[in-house]
Design an enzyme around this catalytic site. Structure first.
Site, PDB file in Angstrom:
ATOM      1  N   ARG A  59      -2.531   3.403  16.972  1.00 14.67           N
ATOM      2  CA  ARG A  59      -2.460   4.594  16.116  1.00 14.67           C
ATOM      3  C   ARG A  59      -3.594   5.573  16.404  1.00 14.67           C
ATOM      4  NH1 ARG A  59      -2.821   3.832  10.500  1.00 14.67           N
ATOM      5  NH2 ARG A  59      -1.098   5.157   9.871  1.00 14.67           N
ATOM      6  N   GLU A  96       0.855  -1.181   0.000  1.00 15.34           N
ATOM      7  CA  GLU A  96       0.000   0.000   0.000  1.00 15.34           C
ATOM      8  C   GLU A  96       0.896   1.238   0.000  1.00 15.34           C
ATOM      9  OE1 GLU A  96      -3.505  -0.311   2.113  1.00 15.34           O
ATOM     10  OE2 GLU A  96      -3.863   1.837   2.282  1.00 15.34           O
ATOM     11  N   ARG A  97       0.690   2.090  -0.980  1.00 13.62           N
ATOM     12  CA  ARG A  97       1.491   3.325  -1.129  1.00 13.62           C
ATOM     13  C   ARG A  97       2.974   3.026  -1.321  1.00 13.62           C
ATOM     14  NH1 ARG A  97      -3.208   5.546  -2.260  1.00 13.62           N
ATOM     15  NH2 ARG A  97      -4.629   5.454  -0.509  1.00 13.62           N
ATOM     16  N   LYS A 140      -4.287  -0.284  13.856  1.00 12.50           N
ATOM     17  CA  LYS A 140      -5.133   0.748  13.260  1.00 12.50           C
ATOM     18  C   LYS A 140      -6.555   0.295  13.518  1.00 12.50           C
ATOM     19  CE  LYS A 140      -6.371   2.761   8.740  1.00 12.50           C
ATOM     20  NZ  LYS A 140      -5.966   2.917   7.317  1.00 12.50           N
ATOM     21  N   LYS A 157       0.478  10.603  13.757  1.00 13.76           N
ATOM     22  CA  LYS A 157       1.117  11.128  12.537  1.00 13.76           C
ATOM     23  C   LYS A 157       1.614  12.542  12.802  1.00 13.76           C
ATOM     24  CE  LYS A 157      -1.284   8.439   9.009  1.00 13.76           C
ATOM     25  NZ  LYS A 157      -2.051   8.430   7.742  1.00 13.76           N
ATOM     26  N   GLU A 176       3.853   9.112  -0.749  1.00 16.21           N
ATOM     27  CA  GLU A 176       2.446   9.063  -1.159  1.00 16.21           C
ATOM     28  C   GLU A 176       1.963  10.407  -1.699  1.00 16.21           C
ATOM     29  OE1 GLU A 176      -0.221   7.833   1.966  1.00 16.21           O
ATOM     30  OE2 GLU A 176      -1.988   8.153   0.735  1.00 16.21           O
ATOM     31  N   ARG A 207     -11.915  17.342   9.528  1.00 12.01           N
ATOM     32  CA  ARG A 207     -11.098  16.151   9.769  1.00 12.01           C
ATOM     33  C   ARG A 207      -9.872  16.463  10.631  1.00 12.01           C
ATOM     34  NH1 ARG A 207      -8.391  12.573   4.886  1.00 12.01           N
ATOM     35  NH2 ARG A 207      -6.756  11.636   6.145  1.00 12.01           N
ATOM     36  N   GLU A 242     -10.839   4.578   8.824  1.00 14.46           N
ATOM     37  CA  GLU A 242     -11.004   4.239   7.409  1.00 14.46           C
ATOM     38  C   GLU A 242     -11.603   2.847   7.225  1.00 14.46           C
ATOM     39  OE1 GLU A 242      -7.086   5.036   5.696  1.00 14.46           O
ATOM     40  OE2 GLU A 242      -7.682   7.125   5.387  1.00 14.46           O
ATOM     41  N   TRP A 261     -13.378  13.145   1.292  1.00 10.70           N
ATOM     42  CA  TRP A 261     -12.626  12.463   0.254  1.00 10.70           C
ATOM     43  C   TRP A 261     -12.803  13.201  -1.073  1.00 10.70           C
ATOM     44  CZ3 TRP A 261     -13.282   6.449   1.416  1.00 10.70           C
ATOM     45  CH2 TRP A 261     -12.536   6.156   2.588  1.00 10.70           C
ATOM     46  N   ASP A 280      -2.864  14.188   7.105  1.00 16.43           N
ATOM     47  CA  ASP A 280      -2.353  12.960   6.513  1.00 16.43           C
ATOM     48  C   ASP A 280      -1.103  13.174   5.656  1.00 16.43           C
ATOM     49  OD1 ASP A 280      -2.112  10.372   5.750  1.00 16.43           O
ATOM     50  OD2 ASP A 280      -3.891  10.294   4.489  1.00 16.43           O
ATOM     51  N   GLU A 307       4.738   9.283  13.956  1.00 13.69           N
ATOM     52  CA  GLU A 307       4.781   8.517  12.709  1.00 13.69           C
ATOM     53  C   GLU A 307       5.023   9.465  11.553  1.00 13.69           C
ATOM     54  OE1 GLU A 307       1.499   5.695  12.132  1.00 13.69           O
ATOM     55  OE2 GLU A 307       1.458   6.162   9.996  1.00 13.69           O
TER      56      GLU A 307
HETATM   57  C1  BDP Z   1      -3.352   7.240   4.227  1.00 15.90           C
HETATM   58  C2  BDP Z   1      -3.153   6.264   3.130  1.00 15.90           C
HETATM   59  C3  BDP Z   1      -3.780   4.930   3.408  1.00 15.90           C
HETATM   60  C4  BDP Z   1      -3.353   4.446   4.771  1.00 15.90           C
HETATM   61  C5  BDP Z   1      -3.727   5.471   5.804  1.00 15.90           C
HETATM   62  C6  BDP Z   1      -3.208   5.116   7.186  1.00 15.90           C
HETATM   63  O1  BDP Z   1      -3.687   6.798   1.942  1.00 15.90           O
HETATM   64  O2  BDP Z   1      -3.374   4.066   2.399  1.00 15.90           O
HETATM   65  O3  BDP Z   1      -3.943   3.230   5.062  1.00 15.90           O
HETATM   66  O4  BDP Z   1      -3.140   6.708   5.491  1.00 15.90           O
HETATM   67  O5  BDP Z   1      -2.206   5.702   7.580  1.00 15.90           O
HETATM   68  O6  BDP Z   1      -2.361   8.207   4.051  1.00 15.90           O
HETATM   69  O7  BDP Z   1      -3.791   4.287   7.865  1.00 15.90           O
END
Ligand code: BDP
Length: 710
Positions: free
Chosen positions: A336, A179-180, A299, A372, A405, A348, A303, A554, A377, A399
């Site tokens: 997280r 992922e990413r 996590k 984070k 990304e 957000r 999401e 989004w 993000d 983090e």
């Molecule tokens: C976002 C990403 C996604 C990750 C999410 C995360 O787009 O793919 O799963 O963060 O950190 O930046 O959980």
């Protein structure tokens, strides 16, 4: 053929072979696999003579696995640097000319268990440490010193990590995708494990250990329950066996609903006794295979991932249940704080604070909450997360995202140390002035020993590990900063260039200059003046016009809020009031649009197009200026890279030069997309001196759509 022609022909052949034979290795091409551990032969004769004084043998009394790795690395390194085989012995007596490993029980110089000291004594180089891990880090530091051809005269360095858990987070999936990830497929070959152990795992471990990284989460935070099965635990154990030799502990991301999906229980409620028992047994099962297992990364309720809130419980309930399962062991739970809800009226920005601050002080001591760097993000620029100034009763880890990304994937050169530093150096004012994020994270502010810095990895199975050769510097910078966040971005860049690209000072000057400016250049053509772009889609192509998504946050328009009057997200009391989540002194910096520094302006204010800024330009003109100069500065980056060419390996030179061409093309793409779209709202001309885009807004949209097609 005439005799003269024949002689000419022969002569040409001789010249060709002679020039080839002069240096058969010349221009074989550096494929980047060796990263910053190239150990290329020392070329400075005086320095080499100094180093050769310490090559009778390596005295290694650190007999464990890690001590062995340290000795082996030193042997390999010295052989390549000096062209000499060096023996390893455990009984070196009173001789001189050795490099000696010595474990000491106490030392004023070595503050931490993993710290080291390198010093000269009795004609030997001593590497002192309180653990074998410290010896290993000392060896890598000595080799770094030697690779940079620094003198050994008066050598005396002591260094200890400021952070205890220095980790990479891999967002790698069981099917080998990442992922990413932009550097190929996952390094972990789950289908081959545990029987086949790819030799690359050891090189991965060496690279990390050389920076001081001591933990790695192997799988994606959007986790598969598979990793909790016995089948996968033994696969994980096979990787852990390799990483352990380099002082790296293995961690796993967990799927919170695993008790249900894998365990067959009717619920995954963290307060349910059966669920608690399931996790306890699961953790015990893992420790049977991996006795030094690091812990879980979670996590939850983010999401769409399951979590304790599915059962009306809190994040603390979920985290503490897992912490209980780790009670008999050394492992920890990393929970997280990246959460947000799909509320059309919410900001957000505020979500993590709203969910986590009320839980401050409610987490088990074995839990670290991982935050984070910014509230949204991993944007090219974000203010620091307000959580850092508001949870004194909870150890907070930070983090960062190393993988690019939002930073142009693997085609844009963006050196990230300044992003990391900017956040770490921000003042939260939690205990008055000087309460930097760094001090919160390294535990010195609130007195925590369990401290953590995590970086979302940018590695894959590309031969050069990171796709873009310059992206290796981001892995390097993250690792070095996780050890010592006081190192400067410049110092780290210079080190990395010298170890990886060239020892030429002149070339290094060009490259480090370009690296240090690269982030601002990217911000200028991508998200200037405090814009952000975490909208959906591929996170690659510009789509500022995007206004449809399965949830409001989004879409692009949710973030920039551009309209005919102006642009930016009002986060003051007249807007979402997210600013109130910061301490008053921080609020003061950002509350007044006239005093907010330009890089953060549109993060906190909706500003009129015609408002005059401190630069003397209107907002519209300033935005255009940034988009244009940002895109044009890529030309400057290309020039810097070209100036370094004579001192670079040809393969690396070409690889980066070609990627810079892509970057230039895409920078113009971003510039045009933003400028044309915003112009349709602002209805202002492109300022004098800038050539209007060659394409129309419709044409840019078409070109973006191509990237969104299946
Ligand atoms: C976002 C990403 C996604 C990750 C999410 C995360 O787009 O793919 O799963 O963060 O950190 O930046 O959980």
């Amino acid at each position: 053929m005439t005799r003269r022609l024949f002689l000419l022909f022969l002569g040409l052949i001789l010249i060709a072979t002679a020039s080839y034979a002069a240096d058969p290795s010349a221009d074989e091409g550096d494929d980047g696999y060796r990263l910053w551990l190239k150990y290329e032969a020392v070329t400075n004769a005086a320095i080499k003579a100094e180093y050769l004084k310490y090559t009778t043998f390596i005295g290694n009394s650190a007999k464990g696995e890690i001590g062995q790795s340290a000795a082996q690395e030193l042997q390999t390194g010295l052989k390549k640097l000096l062209g000499k085989n060096i023996n390893v012995t455990s009984s070196f007596g009173a001789r001189s000319g050795a490099i000696v490993f010595r474990i000491v029980t106490s030392s004023n110089q070595i503050q931490q268990e993993e710290g080291y000291q390198i010093t000269l004594s009795g004609g030997n180089i001593l590497i002192l440490a309180r653990s074998e891990n410290g010896i290993l880090y000392g060896v890598f530091a000595l080799l770094r010193h030697m690779q940079m051809q620094r003198t050994l005269k008066n050598l005396n360095v002591a260094s200890s990590p400021k952070i205890r858990y220095r980790m990479l987070n891999h967002w790698d999936n069981p099917d080998g995708t990442i992922e990413r990830g932009y550097a190929g497929a996952s390094l972990w070959k789950w289908y081959e494990l545990p029987e086949r152990v790819d030799p690359r795992y050891a090189d991965y471990a060496r690279a990390n250990a050389s920076l001081g990284i001591n933990g790695t989460v192997l799988n994606n935070v959007n986790a598969s329950a598979r990793f909790m099965s016995q089948e996968y635990i033994v696969k994980v154990a096979a990787i852990a066996n390799v990483l352990r030799k380099y002082g790296i502990k293995t961690y796993l991301s967990v799927y919170f609903a695993a008790p249900k999906t894998l365990g067959g229980l009717p619920t995954s409620d963290p307060l349910d006794p059966q669920v608690r028992a399931w996790w306890k047994e699961k953790v015990a099962q893992i420790y049977k295979e991996i006795p030094d297992f690091g812990g879980f990364l979670v996590k939850a309720n983010s999401e769409g991932e399951p979590g304790p809130q599915d059962y009306g419980r809190t994040h603390a309930d979920g985290a503490n249940m897992l912490a209980e399962a780790f009670e008999p062991y050394d492992g920890i739970v990393i929970w997280r704080a990246f959460v947000y809800k799909a509320d059309p009226n919410a900001d957000r920005f505020k979500a993590a604070y709203e969910e986590f601050v009320p839980l401050d002080g409610k987490f088990d001591p074995k839990v670290i909450v991982q935050v984070k760097n910014g509230p949204i993000d991993f944007q090219p620029r974000e203010p620091f997360s307000p959580l850092f100034g508001n949870m004194p009763k909870t150890p907070l880890g930070i983090e960062f995202q190393i993988t690019q990304e939002y930073l142009g994937f693997a085609t844009h050169a963006v050196y990230e140390a300044p992003i990391f530093k900017e956040c770490l150096d921000s003042d939260t004012y939690v205990n008055g002035e000087g309460s930097t994020v760094a001090k919160v994270v390294d535990g010195s502010m609130h007195g925590y020993a369990r401290t953590l810095m995590a970086g979302v990895a940018n590695t894959g199975n590309s031969r050069n590990w990171t796709g873009h050769p310059l992206a290796q510097a981001n892995w390097y910078a993250f690792g070095r900063l996780s050890w010592d966040h006081q190192l400067s971005s410049e110092q780290i860049a210079q080190e990395w260039v010298a170890l990886t690209l060239t020892r030429s000072q002149k070339a290094s000057g060009h490259i480090t200059k370009m690296m240090l400016r690269s982030r601002e250049i990217y911000v200028d053509y991508n998200t200037p003046l405090g814009l952000s772009r975490p909208w959906m889609g591929v996170h690659f192509a510009p789509e500022p016009w995007q206004n449809k998504g399965s949830r409001p946050d989004w879409t692009a328009v949710y973030y920039h809020r551009a309209d005919s009057a102006g642009i930016g997200f009002d986060r003051t009391s007249s807007g979402s009031n997210a600013l109130a989540q910061y301490r008053p002194q921080v609020q003061q910096k950002w509350i007044d649009p006239d005093k907010t520094s330009l890089p953060y302006l549109l993060w906190f204010h909706h500003v009129r197009w015609d408002k005059n800024l401190s630069t003397g330009k209107s907002l519209w003109e300033e935005l255009c200026t940034r988009f244009y100069t940002g895109a044009d500065s890529v030309l400057w980056m290309q020039q810097q890279w070209d100036l370094a060419k004579p001192d670079l390996d040809s393969e690396v030179y070409a690889n980066v030069a070609q990627r810079l061409k892509v970057q230039r093309r895409e920078a113009i793409w971003w510039r045009d997309a933003w400028v044309l779209y915003l112009q349709s709202l602002a209805r202002q001309p492109i300022p004098a001196g800038f050539e209007p885009p060659k394409q129309t807004l419709e044409e840019v949209k078409q070109s973006v759509n191509v990237y969104l097609m299946r």
